[in-house]
Write a protein that holds these residues in place. Structure first.
Motif, PDB file in Angstrom:
ATOM      1  N   THR A 304       0.896  -1.128  -0.001  1.00 33.52           N
ATOM      2  CA  THR A 304       0.005  -0.075   0.037  1.00 33.52           C
ATOM      3  C   THR A 304       0.968   1.324  -0.054  1.00 33.52           C
ATOM      4  OG1 THR A 304      -1.858  -0.999   1.085  1.00 33.52           O
ATOM      5  CG2 THR A 304      -1.818   1.267   1.258  1.00 33.52           C
ATOM      6  N   ILE A 305       0.691   2.302  -1.013  1.00 28.36           N
ATOM      7  CA  ILE A 305       1.462   3.391  -1.226  1.00 28.36           C
ATOM      8  C   ILE A 305       0.376   4.568  -0.639  1.00 28.36           C
ATOM      9  CG2 ILE A 305       2.682   4.932  -2.805  1.00 28.36           C
ATOM     10  CD1 ILE A 305       2.912   2.384  -4.647  1.00 28.36           C
ATOM     11  N   TYR A 306       1.013   5.544   0.040  1.00 27.58           N
ATOM     12  CA  TYR A 306       0.354   6.629   0.330  1.00 27.58           C
ATOM     13  C   TYR A 306       1.168   7.740   0.601  1.00 27.58           C
ATOM     14  CZ  TYR A 306       1.604   6.128   5.448  1.00 27.58           C
ATOM     15  OH  TYR A 306       2.592   5.973   6.395  1.00 27.58           O
ATOM     16  N   GLY A 307       0.799   8.963   0.217  1.00 28.34           N
ATOM     17  CA  GLY A 307       1.464  10.114   0.150  1.00 28.34           C
ATOM     18  C   GLY A 307       0.440  11.388  -0.135  1.00 28.34           C
ATOM     19  N   GLU A 308       1.407  12.509  -0.563  1.00 32.56           N
ATOM     20  CA  GLU A 308       0.565  13.725  -0.473  1.00 32.56           C
ATOM     21  C   GLU A 308       1.134  14.592  -1.539  1.00 32.56           C
ATOM     22  OE1 GLU A 308      -0.756  17.709   2.027  1.00 32.56           O
ATOM     23  OE2 GLU A 308       0.051  15.959   2.995  1.00 32.56           O
ATOM     24  N   VAL A 309       0.404  15.294  -2.154  1.00 33.07           N
ATOM     25  CA  VAL A 309       1.054  16.222  -3.658  1.00 33.07           C
ATOM     26  C   VAL A 309       1.190  17.562  -2.943  1.00 33.07           C
ATOM     27  CG1 VAL A 309       0.498  17.087  -5.830  1.00 33.07           C
ATOM     28  CG2 VAL A 309       0.155  14.646  -5.381  1.00 33.07           C
ATOM     29  N   TYR A 310       2.207  18.184  -3.254  1.00 33.97           N
ATOM     30  CA  TYR A 310       2.571  19.447  -3.057  1.00 33.97           C
ATOM     31  C   TYR A 310       2.979  20.071  -4.441  1.00 33.97           C
ATOM     32  CZ  TYR A 310       3.164  17.737   1.875  1.00 33.97           C
ATOM     33  OH  TYR A 310       2.878  17.139   2.725  1.00 33.97           O
ATOM     34  N   ILE A 311       2.338  21.227  -4.933  1.00 31.44           N
ATOM     35  CA  ILE A 311       2.673  22.193  -6.006  1.00 31.44           C
ATOM     36  C   ILE A 311       2.888  23.280  -5.512  1.00 31.44           C
ATOM     37  CG2 ILE A 311       1.844  23.002  -8.215  1.00 31.44           C
ATOM     38  CD1 ILE A 311      -0.152  20.639  -8.124  1.00 31.44           C
ATOM     39  N   ASN A 312       4.125  23.929  -5.541  1.00 28.67           N
ATOM     40  CA  ASN A 312       4.791  25.022  -4.971  1.00 28.67           C
ATOM     41  C   ASN A 312       4.304  26.037  -5.780  1.00 28.67           C
ATOM     42  OD1 ASN A 312       6.211  24.191  -2.802  1.00 28.67           O
ATOM     43  ND2 ASN A 312       7.886  23.488  -3.972  1.00 28.67           N
ATOM     44  N   GLY A 313       3.671  27.224  -5.009  1.00 28.49           N
ATOM     45  CA  GLY A 313       3.164  28.294  -6.181  1.00 28.49           C
ATOM     46  C   GLY A 313       1.683  28.077  -6.683  1.00 28.49           C
ATOM     47  N   GLY A 314       1.307  26.574  -6.471  1.00 24.72           N
ATOM     48  CA  GLY A 314       0.038  26.145  -7.387  1.00 24.72           C
ATOM     49  C   GLY A 314      -1.033  26.705  -6.320  1.00 24.72           C
ATOM     50  N   ASP A 315      -1.351  27.809  -6.287  1.00 30.54           N
ATOM     51  CA  ASP A 315      -2.341  28.270  -5.327  1.00 30.54           C
ATOM     52  C   ASP A 315      -3.765  28.138  -6.198  1.00 30.54           C
ATOM     53  OD1 ASP A 315      -2.000  30.413  -7.195  1.00 30.54           O
ATOM     54  OD2 ASP A 315      -1.926  31.920  -5.809  1.00 30.54           O
ATOM     55  N   ASP A 316      -3.858  27.684  -7.236  1.00 29.86           N
ATOM     56  CA  ASP A 316      -5.133  27.403  -7.892  1.00 29.86           C
ATOM     57  C   ASP A 316      -5.871  26.317  -7.340  1.00 29.86           C
ATOM     58  OD1 ASP A 316      -7.382  27.005  -9.605  1.00 29.86           O
ATOM     59  OD2 ASP A 316      -5.971  26.843 -11.481  1.00 29.86           O
ATOM     60  N   ALA A 317      -6.947  26.465  -6.792  1.00 35.29           N
ATOM     61  CA  ALA A 317      -7.844  25.169  -6.032  1.00 35.29           C
ATOM     62  C   ALA A 317      -8.260  24.073  -7.168  1.00 35.29           C
ATOM     63  CB  ALA A 317      -8.941  26.035  -5.507  1.00 35.29           C
ATOM     64  N   GLU A 318      -7.754  24.328  -8.372  1.00 33.07           N
ATOM     65  CA  GLU A 318      -8.234  23.346  -9.252  1.00 33.07           C
ATOM     66  C   GLU A 318      -7.111  22.750  -9.784  1.00 33.07           C
ATOM     67  OE1 GLU A 318     -10.887  25.571 -12.257  1.00 33.07           O
ATOM     68  OE2 GLU A 318     -12.187  25.863 -10.804  1.00 33.07           O
ATOM     69  N   GLN A 319      -5.909  22.910  -9.636  1.00 33.31           N
ATOM     70  CA  GLN A 319      -4.661  22.614  -9.918  1.00 33.31           C
ATOM     71  C   GLN A 319      -4.486  21.017  -9.261  1.00 33.31           C
ATOM     72  OE1 GLN A 319      -1.415  25.243 -10.410  1.00 33.31           O
ATOM     73  NE2 GLN A 319      -0.031  23.202 -11.600  1.00 33.31           N
ATOM     74  N   TYR A 320      -4.182  20.285 -10.070  1.00 33.75           N
ATOM     75  CA  TYR A 320      -4.081  18.705  -9.885  1.00 33.75           C
ATOM     76  C   TYR A 320      -2.662  17.994 -10.239  1.00 33.75           C
ATOM     77  CZ  TYR A 320      -5.939  17.516 -14.269  1.00 33.75           C
ATOM     78  OH  TYR A 320      -6.211  17.282 -15.591  1.00 33.75           O
ATOM     79  N   ALA A 321      -2.229  17.030 -10.012  1.00 29.89           N
ATOM     80  CA  ALA A 321      -1.106  16.248 -10.624  1.00 29.89           C
ATOM     81  C   ALA A 321      -1.653  14.970 -10.875  1.00 29.89           C
ATOM     82  CB  ALA A 321      -0.055  16.015  -9.570  1.00 29.89           C
ATOM     83  N   THR A 322      -0.891  14.442 -12.051  1.00 29.25           N
ATOM     84  CA  THR A 322      -1.475  13.176 -12.593  1.00 29.25           C
ATOM     85  C   THR A 322      -0.242  12.094 -12.091  1.00 29.25           C
ATOM     86  OG1 THR A 322      -2.969  13.655 -14.236  1.00 29.25           O
ATOM     87  CG2 THR A 322      -2.007  11.480 -14.736  1.00 29.25           C
ATOM     88  N   ALA A 351      -3.628  17.520  -1.417  1.00 29.33           N
ATOM     89  CA  ALA A 351      -4.413  16.326  -1.018  1.00 29.33           C
ATOM     90  C   ALA A 351      -3.593  15.086  -1.039  1.00 29.33           C
ATOM     91  CB  ALA A 351      -5.523  16.334  -2.091  1.00 29.33           C
ATOM     92  N   GLU A 352      -4.021  14.323   0.103  1.00 27.89           N
ATOM     93  CA  GLU A 352      -3.365  12.765   0.382  1.00 27.89           C
ATOM     94  C   GLU A 352      -3.821  12.004  -0.752  1.00 27.89           C
ATOM     95  OE1 GLU A 352      -4.103  11.903   4.259  1.00 27.89           O
ATOM     96  OE2 GLU A 352      -2.827  13.268   4.952  1.00 27.89           O
ATOM     97  N   TYR A 353      -3.152  10.853  -1.047  1.00 28.04           N
ATOM     98  CA  TYR A 353      -3.524   9.792  -1.824  1.00 28.04           C
ATOM     99  C   TYR A 353      -3.247   8.548  -1.198  1.00 28.04           C
ATOM    100  CZ  TYR A 353       0.975   9.354  -3.844  1.00 28.04           C
ATOM    101  OH  TYR A 353       2.402   9.113  -3.995  1.00 28.04           O
ATOM    102  N   GLU A 354      -3.789   7.315  -1.616  1.00 28.48           N
ATOM    103  CA  GLU A 354      -3.623   5.976  -1.318  1.00 28.48           C
ATOM    104  C   GLU A 354      -3.728   4.993  -2.496  1.00 28.48           C
ATOM    105  OE1 GLU A 354      -5.285   2.649   1.971  1.00 28.48           O
ATOM    106  OE2 GLU A 354      -4.408   4.760   2.636  1.00 28.48           O
ATOM    107  N   THR A 355      -2.959   4.198  -2.605  1.00 28.28           N
ATOM    108  CA  THR A 355      -3.100   3.373  -3.676  1.00 28.28           C
ATOM    109  C   THR A 355      -2.488   2.130  -3.362  1.00 28.28           C
ATOM    110  OG1 THR A 355      -3.296   2.762  -6.137  1.00 28.28           O
ATOM    111  CG2 THR A 355      -1.379   3.754  -5.201  1.00 28.28           C
ATOM    112  N   GLN A 356      -2.826   0.783  -4.048  1.00 23.66           N
ATOM    113  CA  GLN A 356      -2.180  -0.571  -3.816  1.00 23.66           C
ATOM    114  C   GLN A 356      -1.693  -1.105  -5.090  1.00 23.66           C
ATOM    115  OE1 GLN A 356      -4.703  -4.214  -2.944  1.00 23.66           O
ATOM    116  NE2 GLN A 356      -3.941  -3.713  -0.877  1.00 23.66           N
ATOM    117  N   LEU A 357      -0.582  -1.857  -5.281  1.00 22.17           N
ATOM    118  CA  LEU A 357       0.102  -2.418  -6.005  1.00 22.17           C
ATOM    119  C   LEU A 357       0.878  -3.642  -5.716  1.00 22.17           C
ATOM    120  CD1 LEU A 357       2.091   0.897  -7.704  1.00 22.17           C
ATOM    121  CD2 LEU A 357       0.086  -0.422  -8.586  1.00 22.17           C
ATOM    122  N   PRO A 358       0.845  -4.759  -6.729  1.00 20.49           N
ATOM    123  CA  PRO A 358       1.557  -5.732  -6.477  1.00 20.49           C
ATOM    124  C   PRO A 358       3.164  -5.202  -6.097  1.00 20.49           C
ATOM    125  CG  PRO A 358       0.266  -6.238  -8.291  1.00 20.49           C
ATOM    126  CD  PRO A 358       0.345  -4.689  -8.046  1.00 20.49           C
TER     127      PRO A 358
END
Length: 394
Positions: A304-322, A351-358
């Motif tokens: 199980t992988i979990y972490g958080e995304v930080y976009i420095n200077g990304g103050d746009d509430a709609e900005q996201y990472a893929t 935002a935090e995220y969590e996912t599972q991989l083999p």
């Protein structure tokens, strides 16, 4: 892994559509003839119980400045709240049709509404609580905010031709997998419409089945047709998913793709990934158990992988990472360093995220608009993997 093979293809009755080849023209002709444009909606897939969108209208650009509303013609249709998860594996929903002057057209525009269709019930037997929303497997409901950039409509730049007394059928493939931006711990969910346009007379179909070790069909497997191009500069574009779908209750799937060579990839959490190279031909169906059927085995161990995304200077509430998770492709016809994608996540800034991989070795490619793509190699160990390793910062 399966080995690539070549098979004769059979013409499919599913391709009873007429789409005329594209040109670069900007509007209608003056010859006086008219034809019919019919627009339908389908969905590539999404790992959700339901994804509802409310379609208000579709417009056709008739020429001239596309910022001038006078240069758009509206296709008559009723307000419709649609579950995209009902529109997979070759299922379409007709939106509407219109008579147009014969000639060449360059683009469409899809409008979503912020008020749902009245009097209709969702899969939970409740009236629609929102116009655009997602229902997760635990039956929780989350409204999908449409980013401000799409408030004027989703422009779909794709040429098509209207012939005198002919019918041109356009399929809008609304990709729920790429369009829903998950909230993580932010409490926000976004709908970033990602739409492909299908010219079905030029397409081919891949039909197959996914089973477990006991030959029982597996529901919910994501089967995707991917292209790898190692010569592309940006790592995020080296693996491109051309089309994808989820298997039904019997493990069956159907994918529409343009003719070409693909890595056909099958993956679901808890199983090992499998893939095969396939080649498709326009107007025909690839349907052979030796090449399009998969038997997925249980993963030997999971992490199980979990972490958080930080976009420095990304103050746009709609900005996201893929975040794209990829593995090395190992086959006779694979090129050096070729990769296939198992899954990708869209995660909002902070935002935090969590996912599972083999367990095993993976490549992770992280991207967001306005920032340099990041690529790294890491191992997934059994159990919970340390968060610091999987925090992503731009």
């Amino acid at each position: 892994m399966k080995l690539a093979k070549s098979y004769g293809l059979i013409l499919s009755a599913m391709l009873l559509f007429c789409i005329v080849a594209c040109n670069d023209g900007g509007g209608s002709s003056d010859s006086g003839g008219t034809g019919t444009l019919a627009v339908s909606l389908t969905d590539s897939a999404g790992s959700y119980k339901a994804v509802y969108i409310t379609v208000e209208s579709v417009e056709v650009h008739t020429g001239g400045n596309d910022n001038n509303n006078k240069n758009w013609q509206t296709i008559p249709m009723n307000l419709d709240t649609i579950n995209l998860c009902d529109l997979t594996n070759g299922v379409f929903e007709e939106l509407g049709s219109i008579r147009l002057a014969e000639g060449d057209y360059t683009q469409l525009r899809l409008h979503l509404n912020n008020i749902p269709q009245d009097g209709e019930l969702n899969i939970l037997y409740q009236e629609h609580p929102h116009a655009n929303y997602v229902i997760l497997e635990d039956n929780s409901v989350h409204e999908l905010k449409v980013p401000s950039g799409f408030q004027s409509g989703v422009k779909i730049v794709k040429g098509f031709t209207i012939n005198d007394n002919g019918t041109t059928e356009i399929i809008l493939d609304f990709d729920a997998m790429s369009s829903v931006i998950e909230a993580g711990n932010s409490g926000k969910w976004l709908l970033k419409p990602t739409i492909r346009v299908g010219e079905l007379k030029d397409y081919s179909i891949i039909n197959g089945k996914v089973t477990n070790a006991s030959d029982v069909g597996i529901e919910g497997v994501y089967v995707s047709a991917q292209i790898y191009d190692g010569a592309v500069q940006d790592d995020k574009d080296k693996v491109v998913i051309q089309a994808g779908t989820l298997t039904d209750g019997d493990g069956l799937y159907s994918i529409f793709v343009m003719p070409g060579t693909y890595n056909l990839v099958a993956y679901i959490d808890g199983k090992e990934v499998d893939f095969v190279k396939v080649e498709t031909v326009a107007g025909e169906t690839l349907e052979n158990s030796d090449i399009t059927d998969f038997q997925l085995v249980d993963a030997s161990a999971l992490g199980t992988i979990y972490g958080e995304v930080y976009i420095n200077g990304g103050d746009d509430a709609e900005q996201y990472a893929t975040i794209s998770y990829r593995k090395d492709a190992d086959c006779l016809e694979c090129v050096a360093n070729e990769k296939v994608e198992l899954k990708s996540l869209n995660v909002l800034n902070e935002a935090e995220y969590e996912t599972q991989l083999p367990t095993g070795s993976y490549s992770r490619v992280s991207s967001t608009y306005g920032y340099t793509t990041q690529a790294s190699v890491f191992n997934v160990d059994e159990g919970t993997n340390e968060q610091d390793t999987h925090d992503i910062q731009f």
